[in-house]
Design an enzyme around this catalytic site. Structure first.
Site, PDB file in Angstrom:
ATOM      1  N   HIS A  53      -6.898  -6.186   2.033  1.00 16.06           N
ATOM      2  CA  HIS A  53      -5.942  -5.549   2.850  1.00 16.06           C
ATOM      3  C   HIS A  53      -5.371  -6.700   3.820  1.00 16.06           C
ATOM      4  O   HIS A  53      -6.147  -7.357   4.424  1.00 16.06           O
ATOM      5  CB  HIS A  53      -6.439  -4.169   3.594  1.00 16.06           C
ATOM      6  CG  HIS A  53      -6.922  -3.179   2.960  1.00 16.06           C
ATOM      7  ND1 HIS A  53      -6.301  -2.067   2.850  1.00 16.06           N
ATOM      8  CD2 HIS A  53      -8.151  -2.848   2.453  1.00 16.06           C
ATOM      9  CE1 HIS A  53      -6.840  -1.187   2.228  1.00 16.06           C
ATOM     10  NE2 HIS A  53      -7.977  -1.420   1.833  1.00 16.06           N
ATOM     11  N   ASN A  61     -12.704  -3.216   2.590  1.00 13.11           N
ATOM     12  CA  ASN A  61     -13.825  -1.821   2.840  1.00 13.11           C
ATOM     13  C   ASN A  61     -14.738  -2.034   1.478  1.00 13.11           C
ATOM     14  O   ASN A  61     -14.438  -2.324   0.642  1.00 13.11           O
ATOM     15  CB  ASN A  61     -12.861  -0.560   2.599  1.00 13.11           C
ATOM     16  CG  ASN A  61     -11.934  -0.733   3.829  1.00 13.11           C
ATOM     17  OD1 ASN A  61     -12.365  -1.039   4.918  1.00 13.11           O
ATOM     18  ND2 ASN A  61     -10.904  -0.056   3.630  1.00 13.11           N
ATOM     19  N   HIS A  72     -10.052  -5.261  -3.477  1.00 11.34           N
ATOM     20  CA  HIS A  72      -8.999  -5.690  -2.890  1.00 11.34           C
ATOM     21  C   HIS A  72      -8.933  -5.986  -1.373  1.00 11.34           C
ATOM     22  O   HIS A  72      -9.866  -5.401  -0.786  1.00 11.34           O
ATOM     23  CB  HIS A  72      -7.890  -4.565  -2.807  1.00 11.34           C
ATOM     24  CG  HIS A  72      -8.401  -3.283  -2.481  1.00 11.34           C
ATOM     25  ND1 HIS A  72      -9.457  -2.210  -3.159  1.00 11.34           N
ATOM     26  CD2 HIS A  72      -8.209  -2.604  -1.271  1.00 11.34           C
ATOM     27  CE1 HIS A  72      -9.725  -1.492  -2.449  1.00 11.34           C
ATOM     28  NE2 HIS A  72      -8.811  -1.300  -1.271  1.00 11.34           N
ATOM     29  N   GLU A  94     -11.971   3.615  -1.340  1.00 17.19           N
ATOM     30  CA  GLU A  94     -11.678   4.663  -1.912  1.00 17.19           C
ATOM     31  C   GLU A  94     -11.389   4.288  -3.473  1.00 17.19           C
ATOM     32  O   GLU A  94     -11.217   5.135  -4.230  1.00 17.19           O
ATOM     33  CB  GLU A  94     -10.485   5.328  -0.947  1.00 17.19           C
ATOM     34  CG  GLU A  94     -10.829   5.932  -0.090  1.00 17.19           C
ATOM     35  CD  GLU A  94      -9.752   6.771   0.926  1.00 17.19           C
ATOM     36  OE1 GLU A  94      -8.371   6.666   0.271  1.00 17.19           O
ATOM     37  OE2 GLU A  94     -10.087   7.467   1.755  1.00 17.19           O
ATOM     38  N   ASP A 111       0.762  -1.266  -0.023  1.00 21.41           N
ATOM     39  CA  ASP A 111      -0.085  -0.050   0.088  1.00 21.41           C
ATOM     40  C   ASP A 111       0.881   1.297   0.001  1.00 21.41           C
ATOM     41  O   ASP A 111       1.822   1.378   0.632  1.00 21.41           O
ATOM     42  CB  ASP A 111      -0.992  -0.077   1.240  1.00 21.41           C
ATOM     43  CG  ASP A 111      -2.092   1.039   1.065  1.00 21.41           C
ATOM     44  OD1 ASP A 111      -3.266   0.420   0.866  1.00 21.41           O
ATOM     45  OD2 ASP A 111      -1.777   2.218   1.149  1.00 21.41           O
ATOM     46  N   ILE A 112       0.402   2.082  -0.926  1.00 24.42           N
ATOM     47  CA  ILE A 112       1.110   3.423  -0.997  1.00 24.42           C
ATOM     48  C   ILE A 112       1.366   4.490   0.252  1.00 24.42           C
ATOM     49  O   ILE A 112       2.059   4.930   0.547  1.00 24.42           O
ATOM     50  CB  ILE A 112       0.872   4.481  -2.146  1.00 24.42           C
ATOM     51  CG1 ILE A 112       2.160   5.290  -2.685  1.00 24.42           C
ATOM     52  CG2 ILE A 112      -0.510   4.981  -1.776  1.00 24.42           C
ATOM     53  CD1 ILE A 112       1.639   5.614  -4.068  1.00 24.42           C
TER      54      ILE A 112
HETATM   55  P1  5GP Z   1      -9.688   1.321   0.193  1.00 24.25           P
HETATM   56  O1  5GP Z   1      -9.775   2.332   1.048  1.00 24.25           O
HETATM   57  O2  5GP Z   1     -10.221   1.405  -1.081  1.00 24.25           O
HETATM   58  O3  5GP Z   1     -10.083  -0.077   0.876  1.00 24.25           O
HETATM   59  O4  5GP Z   1      -8.130   1.235   0.045  1.00 24.25           O
HETATM   60  C1  5GP Z   1      -7.416   1.466  -1.038  1.00 24.25           C
HETATM   61  C2  5GP Z   1      -5.674   1.672  -0.718  1.00 24.25           C
HETATM   62  O5  5GP Z   1      -5.049   1.737  -1.724  1.00 24.25           O
HETATM   63  C3  5GP Z   1      -5.425   2.607   0.303  1.00 24.25           C
HETATM   64  O6  5GP Z   1      -4.762   2.047   1.488  1.00 24.25           O
HETATM   65  C4  5GP Z   1      -4.594   3.378  -0.510  1.00 24.25           C
HETATM   66  O7  5GP Z   1      -3.518   3.965   0.492  1.00 24.25           O
HETATM   67  C5  5GP Z   1      -4.030   2.522  -1.375  1.00 24.25           C
HETATM   68  N1  5GP Z   1      -3.480   3.229  -2.729  1.00 24.25           N
HETATM   69  C6  5GP Z   1      -4.430   4.146  -3.464  1.00 24.25           C
HETATM   70  N2  5GP Z   1      -3.538   4.392  -4.612  1.00 24.25           N
HETATM   71  C7  5GP Z   1      -2.368   3.701  -4.644  1.00 24.25           C
HETATM   72  C8  5GP Z   1      -1.346   3.526  -5.473  1.00 24.25           C
HETATM   73  O8  5GP Z   1      -1.347   4.175  -6.543  1.00 24.25           O
HETATM   74  N3  5GP Z   1      -0.579   2.581  -5.379  1.00 24.25           N
HETATM   75  C9  5GP Z   1      -0.462   1.821  -4.212  1.00 24.25           C
HETATM   76  N4  5GP Z   1       0.428   0.815  -3.944  1.00 24.25           N
HETATM   77  N5  5GP Z   1      -1.644   1.775  -3.405  1.00 24.25           N
HETATM   78  C10 5GP Z   1      -2.600   2.948  -3.525  1.00 24.25           C
END
Ligand code: 5GP
Ligand code: ZN
Length: 111
Positions: A105, A90, A103, A98, A33-34
């Site tokens: 986690h 999520n 995906h 987001e 995760d970034i």
């Molecule tokens: P969500 O909130 O959708 O469950 O999680 C999305 C995750 O993707 C977040 O934890 C966010 O930090 C990560 N993320 C968003 N954009 C990128 C990216 O370009 N590269 C990587 N490696 N992670 C990302």
């Protein structure tokens, strides 16, 4: 493979955005995760574009099983299997999603 335009995870999967994969096979990729919220924070992502858990269909059971089995292996690979870890999805905005490409986690590494 079904890709969605303007989906950042589809771009990572296709290589349009260069990324280091911790794991990949014909169905999945995994990458860090970034913006990690834990010392270890890995995302396990199907290559097929599925928006969220809500969009899974009867044919996707094997995909979800593979994601969880990959998470188990990645927990070992990243050294958190013994200390323990959390796995979570999520789902949609109210669930904190987001990026609208499914995906899983994997977070851990605090102890
Ligand atoms: P969500 O909130 O959708 O469950 O999680 C999305 C995750 O993707 C977040 O934890 C966010 O930090 C990560 N993320 C968003 N954009 C990128 C990216 O370009 N590269 C990587 N490696 N992670 C990302
Ligand atoms: Zn996508």
């Amino acid at each position: 493979m079904e890709h969605s335009e303007n989906c950042i995870f589809c771009k990572i999967i296709s290589g349009d955005i260069a990324s280091e994969f911790l794991f990949q096979d014909e169905a999945l990729v995994a990458f860090k995760d970034i913006k990690p919220i834990a010392p270890v924070h890995v995302l396990i992502v199907p290559k097929k574009h599925v928006r969220s858990i809500n969009d899974l269909t009867a044919g996707d059971e094997a995909l979800i099983s593979r994601m969880i089995m990959a998470a188990k292996d990645l927990a070992k690979q990243t050294g958190v299997n013994k200390s323990g870890y959390r796995l979570f999805f999520n789902v949609e905005k109210g669930g904190g999603q987001e990026i609208f490409h499914l995906h899983l986690h994997l977070i851990g590494g605090w102890v």
